[in-house]
Design a protein around this motif. Structure first.
Motif, PDB file in Angstrom:
ATOM      1  N   PHE A 185       0.835  -1.200   0.000  1.00  0.00           N
ATOM      2  CA  PHE A 185       0.000   0.000   0.000  1.00  0.00           C
ATOM      3  C   PHE A 185       0.871   1.252   0.000  1.00  0.00           C
ATOM      4  O   PHE A 185       0.597   2.216  -0.720  1.00  0.00           O
ATOM      5  N   GLY A 186       1.948   1.236   0.760  1.00  0.00           N
ATOM      6  CA  GLY A 186       2.865   2.384   0.798  1.00  0.00           C
ATOM      7  C   GLY A 186       3.532   2.613  -0.544  1.00  0.00           C
ATOM      8  O   GLY A 186       3.646   3.756  -1.011  1.00  0.00           O
ATOM      9  N   ILE A 187       3.975   1.530  -1.172  1.00  0.00           N
ATOM     10  CA  ILE A 187       4.635   1.665  -2.477  1.00  0.00           C
ATOM     11  C   ILE A 187       3.656   2.212  -3.505  1.00  0.00           C
ATOM     12  O   ILE A 187       3.985   3.126  -4.279  1.00  0.00           O
ATOM     13  N   PHE A 188       2.436   1.672  -3.523  1.00  0.00           N
ATOM     14  CA  PHE A 188       1.441   2.174  -4.468  1.00  0.00           C
ATOM     15  C   PHE A 188       1.096   3.632  -4.182  1.00  0.00           C
ATOM     16  O   PHE A 188       0.839   4.415  -5.105  1.00  0.00           O
ATOM     17  N   SER A 189       1.094   4.000  -2.919  1.00  0.00           N
ATOM     18  CA  SER A 189       0.819   5.402  -2.570  1.00  0.00           C
ATOM     19  C   SER A 189       1.914   6.308  -3.110  1.00  0.00           C
ATOM     20  O   SER A 189       1.636   7.370  -3.693  1.00  0.00           O
ATOM     21  N   VAL A 190       3.162   5.909  -2.908  1.00  0.00           N
ATOM     22  CA  VAL A 190       4.282   6.719  -3.403  1.00  0.00           C
ATOM     23  C   VAL A 190       4.239   6.793  -4.923  1.00  0.00           C
ATOM     24  O   VAL A 190       4.409   7.873  -5.517  1.00  0.00           O
ATOM     25  N   VAL A 191       3.997   5.658  -5.583  1.00  0.00           N
ATOM     26  CA  VAL A 191       3.911   5.647  -7.043  1.00  0.00           C
ATOM     27  C   VAL A 191       2.744   6.521  -7.493  1.00  0.00           C
ATOM     28  O   VAL A 191       2.851   7.278  -8.483  1.00  0.00           O
ATOM     29  N   GLY A 192       1.633   6.458  -6.786  1.00  0.00           N
ATOM     30  CA  GLY A 192       0.477   7.290  -7.133  1.00  0.00           C
ATOM     31  C   GLY A 192       0.780   8.767  -6.986  1.00  0.00           C
ATOM     32  O   GLY A 192       0.376   9.591  -7.824  1.00  0.00           O
ATOM     33  N   VAL A 193       1.499   9.123  -5.921  1.00  0.00           N
ATOM     34  CA  VAL A 193       1.869  10.526  -5.726  1.00  0.00           C
ATOM     35  C   VAL A 193       2.793  10.980  -6.857  1.00  0.00           C
ATOM     36  O   VAL A 193       2.623  12.071  -7.422  1.00  0.00           O
ATOM     37  N   PHE A 194       3.781  10.142  -7.190  1.00  0.00           N
ATOM     38  CA  PHE A 194       4.685  10.495  -8.291  1.00  0.00           C
ATOM     39  C   PHE A 194       3.927  10.610  -9.609  1.00  0.00           C
ATOM     40  O   PHE A 194       4.147  11.543 -10.394  1.00  0.00           O
ATOM     41  N   ALA A 195       3.033   9.655  -9.864  1.00  0.00           N
ATOM     42  CA  ALA A 195       2.260   9.703 -11.110  1.00  0.00           C
ATOM     43  C   ALA A 195       1.382  10.952 -11.131  1.00  0.00           C
ATOM     44  O   ALA A 195       1.260  11.631 -12.164  1.00  0.00           O
ATOM     45  N   GLY A 196       0.769  11.260  -9.996  1.00  0.00           N
ATOM     46  CA  GLY A 196      -0.050  12.488  -9.930  1.00  0.00           C
ATOM     47  C   GLY A 196       0.790  13.726 -10.140  1.00  0.00           C
ATOM     48  O   GLY A 196       0.369  14.679 -10.823  1.00  0.00           O
ATOM     49  N   GLY A 197       1.970  13.738  -9.559  1.00  0.00           N
ATOM     50  CA  GLY A 197       2.867  14.886  -9.741  1.00  0.00           C
ATOM     51  C   GLY A 197       3.285  15.040 -11.182  1.00  0.00           C
ATOM     52  O   GLY A 197       3.307  16.156 -11.735  1.00  0.00           O
ATOM     53  N   ILE A 198       3.624  13.942 -11.820  1.00  0.00           N
ATOM     54  CA  ILE A 198       4.039  13.992 -13.225  1.00  0.00           C
ATOM     55  C   ILE A 198       2.871  14.454 -14.088  1.00  0.00           C
ATOM     56  O   ILE A 198       3.039  15.281 -14.993  1.00  0.00           O
ATOM     57  N   LEU A 199       1.675  13.942 -13.807  1.00  0.00           N
ATOM     58  CA  LEU A 199       0.500  14.381 -14.564  1.00  0.00           C
ATOM     59  C   LEU A 199       0.229  15.875 -14.342  1.00  0.00           C
ATOM     60  O   LEU A 199      -0.153  16.593 -15.274  1.00  0.00           O
TER      61      LEU A 199
END
Length: 122
Positions: free
Chosen positions: A96-110
């Motif tokens: 869950f933590g890894i997906f959260s970090v990846v989601g934050v990065f993906a959101g930031g990139i978007l």
């Protein structure tokens, strides 16, 4: 016709009595032999009964020991299951933590891409 004398009858009677006496001796001998065989078989049966009782006691002892081992094994399995559940929870937390970090990065990139697309630099 022949006449039967008293001595002939006496000999016939003695012969019959001798045969019956001989038959009685044979029957008594056979009876004694069979009695000895029966006693021998009774002793063997008693011996086997004692062996069976001994084996039953050993089986009961082994059953009790087996019950103890099964109980210990059940306790160990419960401990292992608790540890596996704990590990599973940790893995879920990390995932869950890894997906959260990846989601934050993906959101930031978007967000950066949206800024570049919608608000280009002048």
């Amino acid at each position: 016709m022949s006449t039967v004398t008293e001595s002939d009858l006496k000999r016939l009677e003695d012969l019959i009595n001798n045969r019956f006496n001989e038959l009685d001796r044979k029957i008594d001998g056979t009876r004694d032999y069979l009695d000895k065989k029966i006693e021998s078989l009774d002793k063997k049966i008693d011996y086997l009964d004692k062996k069976i009782e001994s084996l039953d006691k050993k089986i009961d002892s082994v059953d009790k020991k087996l019950d103890v081992y099964v109980a210990k094994t059940d306790e160990q399995l419960k401990g292992i299951e608790k540890r596996l559940d704990s590990i599973d929870n940790r893995i879920n937390t990390v995932t869950f933590g890894i997906f959260s970090v990846v989601g934050v990065f993906a959101g930031g990139i978007l967000a950066i891409m949206a800024k570049i697309v919608f608000f280009p630099n002048p």
